[in-house]
Design a protein around this motif. Structure first.
Motif, mmCIF file in Angstrom:
data_model
loop_
_atom_site.group_PDB
_atom_site.id
_atom_site.type_symbol
_atom_site.label_atom_id
_atom_site.label_comp_id
_atom_site.label_asym_id
_atom_site.label_seq_id
_atom_site.Cartn_x
_atom_site.Cartn_y
_atom_site.Cartn_z
ATOM 1 N N GLY A 15 0.762 -1.250 -0.005
ATOM 2 C CA GLY A 15 0.046 0.083 0.029
ATOM 3 C C GLY A 15 0.742 1.333 -0.134
ATOM 4 O O GLY A 15 -0.025 2.414 -0.110
ATOM 5 N N ILE A 16 2.145 1.188 0.023
ATOM 6 C CA ILE A 16 2.814 2.431 -0.179
ATOM 7 C C ILE A 16 2.726 3.156 -1.459
ATOM 8 O O ILE A 16 2.825 2.122 -2.487
ATOM 9 C CB ILE A 16 4.387 2.072 0.234
ATOM 10 N N LEU A 17 2.460 4.203 -1.749
ATOM 11 C CA LEU A 17 2.047 4.671 -2.992
ATOM 12 C C LEU A 17 3.174 4.910 -3.848
ATOM 13 O O LEU A 17 3.241 4.537 -5.147
ATOM 14 C CB LEU A 17 1.314 6.296 -2.841
ATOM 15 N N ASP A 18 4.397 5.554 -3.385
ATOM 16 C CA ASP A 18 5.646 5.286 -4.084
ATOM 17 C C ASP A 18 6.662 5.719 -3.413
ATOM 18 O O ASP A 18 6.693 5.791 -2.068
ATOM 19 C CB ASP A 18 5.398 6.977 -5.209
ATOM 20 N N TYR A 19 7.802 5.503 -3.708
ATOM 21 C CA TYR A 19 9.361 5.783 -3.142
ATOM 22 C C TYR A 19 10.096 6.785 -3.882
ATOM 23 O O TYR A 19 10.273 6.812 -5.404
ATOM 24 C CB TYR A 19 9.884 4.599 -3.048
ATOM 25 N N TYR A 20 10.657 7.770 -3.354
ATOM 26 C CA TYR A 20 11.631 8.567 -4.027
ATOM 27 C C TYR A 20 13.168 8.256 -3.691
ATOM 28 O O TYR A 20 13.376 8.378 -2.427
ATOM 29 C CB TYR A 20 11.388 10.137 -3.872
ATOM 30 N N VAL A 21 14.007 7.643 -4.706
ATOM 31 C CA VAL A 21 15.180 7.189 -4.221
ATOM 32 C C VAL A 21 16.397 7.889 -4.722
ATOM 33 O O VAL A 21 16.142 8.069 -6.106
ATOM 34 C CB VAL A 21 15.253 5.712 -4.628
ATOM 35 N N GLY A 22 17.270 8.470 -4.012
ATOM 36 C CA GLY A 22 18.270 9.268 -4.825
ATOM 37 C C GLY A 22 18.603 10.613 -4.051
ATOM 38 O O GLY A 22 17.708 11.032 -3.005
ATOM 39 N N ASP A 23 19.324 11.522 -4.677
ATOM 40 C CA ASP A 23 19.719 12.751 -4.009
ATOM 41 C C ASP A 23 18.234 13.545 -4.265
ATOM 42 O O ASP A 23 17.630 13.251 -5.416
ATOM 43 C CB ASP A 23 20.585 13.465 -4.876
ATOM 44 N N TRP A 24 18.202 14.512 -3.434
ATOM 45 C CA TRP A 24 16.866 15.483 -3.284
ATOM 46 C C TRP A 24 16.982 16.226 -4.556
ATOM 47 O O TRP A 24 17.548 17.243 -4.932
ATOM 48 C CB TRP A 24 16.632 16.103 -2.258
ATOM 49 N N GLN A 25 16.031 15.997 -5.682
ATOM 50 C CA GLN A 25 15.926 17.258 -6.677
ATOM 51 C C GLN A 25 14.529 17.587 -6.604
ATOM 52 O O GLN A 25 13.600 17.037 -6.959
ATOM 53 C CB GLN A 25 16.104 16.294 -7.921
ATOM 54 N N PRO A 26 14.444 19.231 -6.213
ATOM 55 C CA PRO A 26 13.102 19.787 -5.824
ATOM 56 C C PRO A 26 12.186 19.421 -7.127
ATOM 57 O O PRO A 26 10.898 19.084 -6.945
ATOM 58 C CB PRO A 26 13.472 21.158 -5.812
ATOM 59 N N THR A 27 12.506 19.514 -8.330
ATOM 60 C CA THR A 27 11.656 19.485 -9.353
ATOM 61 C C THR A 27 10.764 18.105 -9.599
ATOM 62 O O THR A 27 9.812 17.899 -9.769
ATOM 63 C CB THR A 27 12.291 19.838 -10.721
ATOM 64 N N VAL A 28 11.611 16.870 -9.410
ATOM 65 C CA VAL A 28 11.369 15.737 -9.473
ATOM 66 C C VAL A 28 10.518 15.500 -8.242
ATOM 67 O O VAL A 28 9.521 14.674 -8.568
ATOM 68 C CB VAL A 28 12.690 14.739 -9.550
ATOM 69 N N VAL A 29 10.820 15.845 -7.332
ATOM 70 C CA VAL A 29 10.244 15.081 -5.933
ATOM 71 C C VAL A 29 8.901 16.070 -5.959
ATOM 72 O O VAL A 29 7.780 15.555 -5.582
ATOM 73 C CB VAL A 29 11.075 15.872 -4.858
ATOM 74 N N SER A 30 8.889 17.358 -6.392
ATOM 75 C CA SER A 30 7.643 18.074 -6.599
ATOM 76 C C SER A 30 6.455 17.516 -7.699
ATOM 77 O O SER A 30 5.395 17.260 -7.486
ATOM 78 C CB SER A 30 7.663 19.323 -7.062
ATOM 79 N N ALA A 31 7.005 17.006 -8.675
ATOM 80 C CA ALA A 31 6.286 16.300 -9.624
ATOM 81 C C ALA A 31 5.831 14.798 -9.156
ATOM 82 O O ALA A 31 4.404 14.235 -9.456
ATOM 83 C CB ALA A 31 7.118 16.029 -11.091
ATOM 84 N N LYS A 32 6.712 14.257 -8.370
ATOM 85 C CA LYS A 32 6.371 12.876 -7.786
ATOM 86 C C LYS A 32 5.082 13.160 -6.731
ATOM 87 O O LYS A 32 4.027 12.369 -6.648
ATOM 88 C CB LYS A 32 7.403 12.123 -6.942
ATOM 89 N N LEU A 33 5.107 14.139 -5.998
ATOM 90 C CA LEU A 33 4.259 14.479 -4.810
ATOM 91 C C LEU A 33 2.830 14.703 -5.571
ATOM 92 O O LEU A 33 1.595 14.500 -5.137
ATOM 93 C CB LEU A 33 4.407 15.726 -4.243
ATOM 94 N N GLN A 34 2.921 15.560 -6.848
ATOM 95 C CA GLN A 34 1.785 16.003 -7.495
ATOM 96 C C GLN A 34 1.026 14.731 -7.961
ATOM 97 O O GLN A 34 -0.181 14.650 -8.106
ATOM 98 C CB GLN A 34 2.196 17.081 -8.728
ATOM 99 N N LYS A 35 1.864 13.822 -8.746
ATOM 100 C CA LYS A 35 1.224 12.421 -9.207
ATOM 101 C C LYS A 35 0.772 11.889 -7.941
ATOM 102 O O LYS A 35 -0.347 11.043 -8.047
ATOM 103 C CB LYS A 35 2.247 11.867 -9.930
ATOM 104 N N ALA A 36 1.421 11.722 -6.922
ATOM 105 C CA ALA A 36 0.800 11.297 -5.819
ATOM 106 C C ALA A 36 -0.394 11.575 -5.420
ATOM 107 O O ALA A 36 -1.597 10.835 -4.848
ATOM 108 C CB ALA A 36 1.743 10.998 -4.492
ATOM 109 N N ALA A 37 -0.471 12.944 -5.533
ATOM 110 C CA ALA A 37 -1.913 13.558 -4.972
ATOM 111 C C ALA A 37 -3.199 13.059 -5.810
ATOM 112 O O ALA A 37 -4.200 12.782 -5.455
ATOM 113 C CB ALA A 37 -1.801 15.059 -5.189
ATOM 114 N N HIS A 38 -2.787 12.878 -7.122
ATOM 115 C CA HIS A 38 -3.878 12.421 -8.060
ATOM 116 C C HIS A 38 -4.194 10.937 -8.040
ATOM 117 O O HIS A 38 -5.246 10.379 -8.396
ATOM 118 C CB HIS A 38 -3.494 12.845 -9.605
ATOM 119 N N ASP A 39 -3.057 10.207 -7.711
ATOM 120 C CA ASP A 39 -3.356 8.608 -7.859
ATOM 121 C C ASP A 39 -3.606 8.037 -6.498
ATOM 122 O O ASP A 39 -3.968 6.998 -6.302
ATOM 123 C CB ASP A 39 -2.098 8.004 -8.222
#
Length: 241
Positions: free
Chosen positions: A135-159
């Motif tokens: 049930g974990i929706l997603d994982y972000y693995v790697g160095d923190w990249q704000p643009t990518v993190v924000s996009a993942k969070l936006q997608k998580a909000a929709h999914d």
């Protein structure tokens, strides 16, 4: 039999690799999602950050604010459950022991249903696979990249809502089935497998009349009006719906 076992194991490994490939390619997918001309306008999200280390917690919150989102911070899952947020996305650091999965379990035991995203510089494939399966929706693995993190969070909000509704149904079904006696549960399993009362009686070494009694009690406890309703409970509990 050995060949069948090997084929089954290979099939499981292929399925696991597919999960990993989907998640670990999330950077590219997230960027495409963010840059797609047809993507929705930027949505300011409410992010609940669960990180034990105080300095990292503050740094993560600042980064989230810099992305244009709102951040609330918590030192652990107990503090999060005490505040019982009703909306937003939970972003929790994975410590290498399955801590994000433990957080999700604690949330659900408190009746809190929010999308959960785990993050860390490195996470084992086993933890990712088990987390996604549970049930974990997603994982972000790697160095923190704000643009990518924000996009993942936006997608998580929709999914997230679709996954949450499925998890709610599964949890309710499991709780209902847990109220059944061992025999009633066995009848439900046979019913979902397509067995008739006579076949159940033979498999369970009891009379067809006794099967009918167990079946009637089972359906009453589940609140199932038809056999199809009872089978749906079983499939939902097993995560197949």
């Amino acid at each position: 039999m050995a060949n069948l076992g090997a084929a089954s194991a290979n099939g499981a490994k292929i399925a696991d690799r597919a999960i990993i490939a989907k998640l670990l390619s999330g950077r590219e997918l997230a960027v495409r999602h963010n840059l797609d001309d047809g993507a929705k306008a930027f949505e300011r999200l409410h992010i609940h950050v669960v990180v034990e280390n105080q300095l990292e917690r503050a740094s993560t919150a600042r980064s989230i604010f810099a992305m244009g989102h709102h951040a609330e911070v918590y030192s652990d899952v107990h503090e999060l459950c005490m505040h019982a947020p009703e909306k937003g996305i939970i972003m929790s650091r994975e410590d290498g022991t399955g801590s994000v999965q433990a957080l999700l379990d604690a949330l659900q035991s408190h009746g809190l249903w929010l999308p959960v995203v785990g993050f860390a510089e490195a996470i084992s494939c086993d933890i990712i696979v088990e987390g996604v399966k549970n049930g974990i929706l997603d994982y972000y693995v790697g160095d923190w990249q704000p643009t990518v993190v924000s996009a993942k969070l936006q997608k998580a909000a929709h999914d997230g809502m679709v996954l949450i509704m499925a998890r709610q149904r599964q949890t309710r079904a499991k709780m209902s089935i847990a109220m059944l006696s061992p025999r009633e549960s066995e009848v439900l399993t046979h019913l979902a497998a397509g067995h008739s009362n006579k076949e159940m009686a033979r498999l369970m070494s009891i009379s067809p009349r006794t099967v009918e009694i167990h079946r009637m009690k089972m359906m009453g406890k589940l609140g199932a009006k038809t056999s199809a309703d009872a089978i749906r409970f079983k499939l939902e509990a097993d995560g197949m719906l």
